[in-house]
Design an enzyme around this catalytic site. Structure first.
Site, PDB file in Angstrom:
ATOM      1  CG  ASP A   1      -1.873   7.617   0.449  1.00 22.61           C
ATOM      2  OD1 ASP A   1      -1.320   7.675  -0.132  1.00 22.61           O
ATOM      3  OD2 ASP A   1      -2.856   7.409  -0.460  1.00 22.61           O
TER       4      ASP A   1
ATOM      5  CG  ASP B   1      -1.848   2.455   6.254  1.00 26.04           C
ATOM      6  OD1 ASP B   1      -3.337   3.521   6.743  1.00 26.04           O
ATOM      7  OD2 ASP B   1      -2.378   2.205   4.998  1.00 26.04           O
TER       8      ASP B   1
ATOM      9  CG  ASP C   1      -1.946   0.959   1.459  1.00 25.81           C
ATOM     10  OD1 ASP C   1      -2.257   1.158   0.664  1.00 25.81           O
ATOM     11  OD2 ASP C   1      -1.995   1.386   2.612  1.00 25.81           O
TER      12      ASP C   1
END
Length: 225
Positions: A10, A184, A8
């Site tokens: 961000d 995250d 991922d």
């Protein structure tokens, strides 16, 4: 390549949300009505954090904003965005993690819910060739029309995009000896569940709890940055 490593973007490889920060940047430079845009952007960001975001609704908003500008102006703005916002957020810990997989000659890709216009230069700056992102429709002059092509690259959509991308290379996930995915967010649990090595990276509270229950490793890349 025996292994694949997926990331991922961000709050995983960078400690900010590039899509949200792009909106904030447009407000700061006066490219959009700051009050109205900031209000809508903040509301969508809160929905994302809560896991209630409608990805199509958000992408239509984000791509509609991009469609207001000719491509040359967008590219000019993005260069400034990279210099002012993104470059300071490209930290050694992320490069070190990527290098570990590069040194192993793994197939590496970033897969993000944010659209390709915002994220492609960031992937390049990180040294990652392959990017799976929300795809904006382009007209004959490469201007963004405001429409989304295909399904969003979020939630189960990330799994769909990954399988489609691998199929184009005549591969499937099970062809790899190991598959890592670093994220995250609890929104990425569908993809974390299908790889052999899910890694909760800078996890939010919901993902951290899920990872603990599943026995997944958890790392914090930017804790000492």
């Amino acid at each position: 390549m025996r292994n694949i490593a997926l990331f991922d973007l961000d709050h995983t490889l960078i400690p900010i949300d590039s899509d949200y920060e792009w909106g904030q940047f447009l407000c700061r430079v006066g490219a959009v009505d700051a009050e109205e845009f900031a209000r809508r952007n903040a509301a969508f960001f809160a929905q994302y954090q809560a896991g209630t975001l409608d990805p199509v609704e958000y992408l239509e908003f984000a791509l509609g904003t991009l469609a207001r500008f000719p491509r040359a102006r967008l590219d000019e703005l993005h260069m400034q965005f990279m210099q002012e916002v993104i470059q300071p957020a490209l930290l050694p810990a992320a490069y070190d993690l990527l290098k570990k997989h590069q040194d192993q000659e793994d197939l590496i890709a970033i897969i993000t819910a944010t659209n390709r216009f915002v994220t492609a230069p960031i992937a390049t700056a990180l040294g990652v060739q392959h990017l799976l992102a929300a795809e904006p429709e382009l007209d004959a002059e490469s201007n963004i029309t405001g429409k989304l092509l295909g399904v969003p690259t979020s939630g189960q959509g990330k799994v769909i995009h990954l399988h489609n991308w691998l199929a184009q290379q005549q591969k499937q996930l099970t062809d790899f000896t190991s598959s890592h995915f670093y994220s995250d967010s609890h929104n990425d649990i569908p993809l974390l569940e299908v790889v052999t090595h899910p890694v909760a990276t800078n996890p939010n509270a919901r993902l951290s709890a899920h990872a603990a229950a599943r026995g997944w490793p958890q790392i914090k890349l930017f804790e000492k940055q």
